[in-house]
Design a protein around this motif. Sequence first.
Motif, PDB file in Angstrom:
ATOM      1  N   ALA A 281       0.701  -1.199  -0.021  1.00 58.22           N
ATOM      2  CA  ALA A 281      -0.048   0.016  -0.011  1.00 58.22           C
ATOM      3  C   ALA A 281       0.774   1.190  -0.171  1.00 58.22           C
ATOM      4  O   ALA A 281       2.112   0.987   0.290  1.00 58.22           O
ATOM      5  CB  ALA A 281      -0.954  -0.030   0.983  1.00 58.22           C
ATOM      6  N   PRO A 282       0.276   2.449  -0.343  1.00 62.28           N
ATOM      7  CA  PRO A 282       1.037   3.636  -0.331  1.00 62.28           C
ATOM      8  C   PRO A 282       1.617   3.728   1.139  1.00 62.28           C
ATOM      9  O   PRO A 282       2.680   4.755   1.054  1.00 62.28           O
ATOM     10  CB  PRO A 282       0.259   4.736  -0.788  1.00 62.28           C
ATOM     11  N   GLU A 283       1.273   3.656   1.930  1.00 64.91           N
ATOM     12  CA  GLU A 283       1.523   3.682   3.257  1.00 64.91           C
ATOM     13  C   GLU A 283       1.259   2.690   4.477  1.00 64.91           C
ATOM     14  O   GLU A 283       0.179   2.014   4.124  1.00 64.91           O
ATOM     15  CB  GLU A 283       0.905   4.939   4.047  1.00 64.91           C
ATOM     16  N   GLY A 284       2.142   1.958   5.084  1.00 66.04           N
ATOM     17  CA  GLY A 284       2.065   1.041   6.187  1.00 66.04           C
ATOM     18  C   GLY A 284       2.703  -0.349   6.070  1.00 66.04           C
ATOM     19  O   GLY A 284       2.509  -1.134   6.950  1.00 66.04           O
ATOM     20  N   VAL A 285       3.554  -0.484   5.072  1.00 65.37           N
ATOM     21  CA  VAL A 285       4.214  -1.734   5.030  1.00 65.37           C
ATOM     22  C   VAL A 285       5.363  -1.793   6.108  1.00 65.37           C
ATOM     23  O   VAL A 285       6.108  -0.869   6.236  1.00 65.37           O
ATOM     24  CB  VAL A 285       4.784  -2.073   3.643  1.00 65.37           C
ATOM     25  N   GLU A 286       5.446  -2.858   6.612  1.00 71.47           N
ATOM     26  CA  GLU A 286       6.639  -3.204   7.541  1.00 71.47           C
ATOM     27  C   GLU A 286       7.954  -3.043   6.875  1.00 71.47           C
ATOM     28  O   GLU A 286       8.094  -4.241   5.993  1.00 71.47           O
ATOM     29  CB  GLU A 286       6.467  -4.489   8.543  1.00 71.47           C
TER      30      GLU A 286
ATOM     31  N   THR B 203      -0.638   0.748  -5.190  1.00 73.80           N
ATOM     32  CA  THR B 203      -2.314   1.110  -5.726  1.00 73.80           C
ATOM     33  C   THR B 203      -1.935   2.421  -6.196  1.00 73.80           C
ATOM     34  O   THR B 203      -2.819   2.697  -7.027  1.00 73.80           O
ATOM     35  CB  THR B 203      -3.316   1.140  -4.635  1.00 73.80           C
ATOM     36  N   GLU B 204      -1.050   3.087  -5.830  1.00 80.92           N
ATOM     37  CA  GLU B 204      -0.979   4.559  -6.516  1.00 80.92           C
ATOM     38  C   GLU B 204       0.448   4.768  -6.868  1.00 80.92           C
ATOM     39  O   GLU B 204       1.709   3.983  -6.466  1.00 80.92           O
ATOM     40  CB  GLU B 204      -1.002   5.383  -5.342  1.00 80.92           C
ATOM     41  N   PRO B 205       0.750   5.571  -8.030  1.00 74.90           N
ATOM     42  CA  PRO B 205       2.308   5.725  -8.733  1.00 74.90           C
ATOM     43  C   PRO B 205       3.180   6.578  -7.507  1.00 74.90           C
ATOM     44  O   PRO B 205       2.507   7.120  -6.503  1.00 74.90           O
ATOM     45  CB  PRO B 205       2.217   6.428  -9.875  1.00 74.90           C
ATOM     46  N   GLY B 206       4.292   6.684  -7.674  1.00 77.40           N
ATOM     47  CA  GLY B 206       5.109   7.543  -6.784  1.00 77.40           C
ATOM     48  C   GLY B 206       5.962   6.660  -5.923  1.00 77.40           C
ATOM     49  O   GLY B 206       6.563   5.793  -6.467  1.00 77.40           O
ATOM     50  N   ARG B 207       5.755   7.137  -4.584  1.00 76.13           N
ATOM     51  CA  ARG B 207       6.680   6.247  -3.320  1.00 76.13           C
ATOM     52  C   ARG B 207       5.702   5.592  -2.617  1.00 76.13           C
ATOM     53  O   ARG B 207       4.688   6.294  -2.210  1.00 76.13           O
ATOM     54  CB  ARG B 207       7.713   7.080  -2.898  1.00 76.13           C
ATOM     55  N   ILE B 208       6.119   4.579  -1.852  1.00 73.92           N
ATOM     56  CA  ILE B 208       5.538   4.071  -0.691  1.00 73.92           C
ATOM     57  C   ILE B 208       5.928   4.737   0.531  1.00 73.92           C
ATOM     58  O   ILE B 208       7.427   4.711   0.447  1.00 73.92           O
ATOM     59  CB  ILE B 208       5.229   2.695  -0.760  1.00 73.92           C
TER      60      ILE B 208
ATOM     61  N   ASP C  52       6.400   3.906  13.489  1.00 70.60           N
ATOM     62  CA  ASP C  52       7.246   4.871  13.130  1.00 70.60           C
ATOM     63  C   ASP C  52       7.705   4.720  11.678  1.00 70.60           C
ATOM     64  O   ASP C  52       8.007   3.787  11.334  1.00 70.60           O
ATOM     65  CB  ASP C  52       8.550   4.896  13.995  1.00 70.60           C
ATOM     66  N   LYS C  53       7.551   5.988  11.374  1.00 70.85           N
ATOM     67  CA  LYS C  53       7.854   6.122   9.779  1.00 70.85           C
ATOM     68  C   LYS C  53       9.263   5.841   9.533  1.00 70.85           C
ATOM     69  O   LYS C  53      10.053   6.071  10.347  1.00 70.85           O
ATOM     70  CB  LYS C  53       7.666   7.406   9.152  1.00 70.85           C
ATOM     71  N   ALA C  54       9.451   5.130   8.240  1.00 71.47           N
ATOM     72  CA  ALA C  54      11.057   4.673   8.095  1.00 71.47           C
ATOM     73  C   ALA C  54      11.025   5.363   6.602  1.00 71.47           C
ATOM     74  O   ALA C  54      10.842   6.428   6.293  1.00 71.47           O
ATOM     75  CB  ALA C  54      10.937   3.067   8.036  1.00 71.47           C
ATOM     76  N   ASP C  55      11.712   4.492   5.827  1.00 70.53           N
ATOM     77  CA  ASP C  55      12.175   4.964   4.409  1.00 70.53           C
ATOM     78  C   ASP C  55      10.956   4.990   3.446  1.00 70.53           C
ATOM     79  O   ASP C  55       9.871   4.247   3.739  1.00 70.53           O
ATOM     80  CB  ASP C  55      13.277   3.997   4.120  1.00 70.53           C
ATOM     81  N   THR C  56      11.392   5.479   2.240  1.00 64.73           N
ATOM     82  CA  THR C  56      10.163   5.452   1.269  1.00 64.73           C
ATOM     83  C   THR C  56      10.775   4.876   0.120  1.00 64.73           C
ATOM     84  O   THR C  56      12.102   4.559  -0.062  1.00 64.73           O
ATOM     85  CB  THR C  56       9.795   6.833   0.753  1.00 64.73           C
ATOM     86  N   PHE C  57      10.029   4.174  -0.764  1.00 68.10           N
ATOM     87  CA  PHE C  57      10.698   3.288  -1.875  1.00 68.10           C
ATOM     88  C   PHE C  57       9.713   3.723  -2.983  1.00 68.10           C
ATOM     89  O   PHE C  57       8.370   3.979  -2.982  1.00 68.10           O
ATOM     90  CB  PHE C  57      10.498   2.010  -1.545  1.00 68.10           C
ATOM     91  N   PRO C  58      10.601   3.678  -4.349  1.00 68.54           N
ATOM     92  CA  PRO C  58       9.719   4.050  -5.522  1.00 68.54           C
ATOM     93  C   PRO C  58       8.872   2.699  -6.164  1.00 68.54           C
ATOM     94  O   PRO C  58       9.144   1.753  -6.025  1.00 68.54           O
ATOM     95  CB  PRO C  58      10.890   4.052  -6.495  1.00 68.54           C
ATOM     96  N   VAL C  59       7.794   3.216  -6.552  1.00 66.76           N
ATOM     97  CA  VAL C  59       6.835   2.366  -7.101  1.00 66.76           C
ATOM     98  C   VAL C  59       7.115   1.956  -8.463  1.00 66.76           C
ATOM     99  O   VAL C  59       7.577   2.924  -9.158  1.00 66.76           O
ATOM    100  CB  VAL C  59       5.447   2.967  -7.054  1.00 66.76           C
ATOM    101  N   ASP C  60       7.398   0.743  -9.062  1.00 65.20           N
ATOM    102  CA  ASP C  60       7.745   0.274 -10.044  1.00 65.20           C
ATOM    103  C   ASP C  60       6.407   0.097 -11.180  1.00 65.20           C
ATOM    104  O   ASP C  60       6.454   0.716 -12.166  1.00 65.20           O
ATOM    105  CB  ASP C  60       8.334  -1.153 -10.159  1.00 65.20           C
ATOM    106  N   GLU C  61       5.412  -0.442 -10.670  1.00 70.88           N
ATOM    107  CA  GLU C  61       4.138  -0.524 -11.265  1.00 70.88           C
ATOM    108  C   GLU C  61       3.003  -0.289 -10.449  1.00 70.88           C
ATOM    109  O   GLU C  61       2.826  -0.562  -9.294  1.00 70.88           O
ATOM    110  CB  GLU C  61       4.193  -1.796 -12.099  1.00 70.88           C
ATOM    111  N   VAL C  62       1.862   0.024 -11.049  1.00 72.75           N
ATOM    112  CA  VAL C  62       0.530   0.505 -10.336  1.00 72.75           C
ATOM    113  C   VAL C  62      -0.238  -0.862 -10.668  1.00 72.75           C
ATOM    114  O   VAL C  62      -0.237  -1.562 -11.561  1.00 72.75           O
ATOM    115  CB  VAL C  62       0.001   1.723 -10.883  1.00 72.75           C
ATOM    116  N   VAL C  63      -1.043  -1.204  -9.564  1.00 69.68           N
ATOM    117  CA  VAL C  63      -1.658  -2.581  -9.504  1.00 69.68           C
ATOM    118  C   VAL C  63      -2.532  -2.573 -10.705  1.00 69.68           C
ATOM    119  O   VAL C  63      -2.930  -3.551 -11.262  1.00 69.68           O
ATOM    120  CB  VAL C  63      -2.389  -2.909  -8.083  1.00 69.68           C
TER     121      VAL C  63
END
Length: 180
Positions: free
Chosen positions: A8-13, A36-41, A48-59
């Motif tokens: 998801a755009p936010e919430g992955v461990e 589910t959205e382009p950009g970064r997750i 606690d917020k950690a790093d962000t990661f670039p999305v390669d493909e939208v579902v």
Amino acid sequence: MRVAFLAAPEGVEQIELTEPLKAVSEAGGTPVLVSTEPGRIQAFHHLDKADTFPVDEVVGDATAGAFDGLVLPGGLANPDALRLDDRAVSFVRDFFDLGLPVAAICHAPWMLVEADVVSGRVLTSWPSLRTDIRNAGGTWVDEQVKICDHGLNALVTSRKPGDLRAFGAALLEVFSRQSV
């Protein structure tokens, strides 16, 4: 071996995303982050917020048949958000319909319940999901990692971040069978 990682755009461990991703990369595979959205997750270390990661493909644009397998990382919020997105649920179900292997850790089996692919399977998860899994027709076990070969595809499940080494080894074993 081309492997989809659904988040998801936010919430992955974060560790439940990065460790399996690293295992696939080190084995010579190509991990593809699908969201589910382009950009970064936005990943998290528990709450606690950690790093962000670039999305390669939208579902909505990705198809299960373009991959050799699917990894569903956990985190409490990740599968809870994904199971509300019909495209994400359909994407997961498509892997089962095509007989492709799937791996899910921690709270990620909520997506399996939502995709209605648990019935008749034996799996593990974070302990709080055991009733959901049983109510969906699955058998819940408290094991570090569980491989359930059921019909055409295999399902690899694990309980928590402490099980990541075993989870990574099991998903590589199962996914490598698919890409041969």
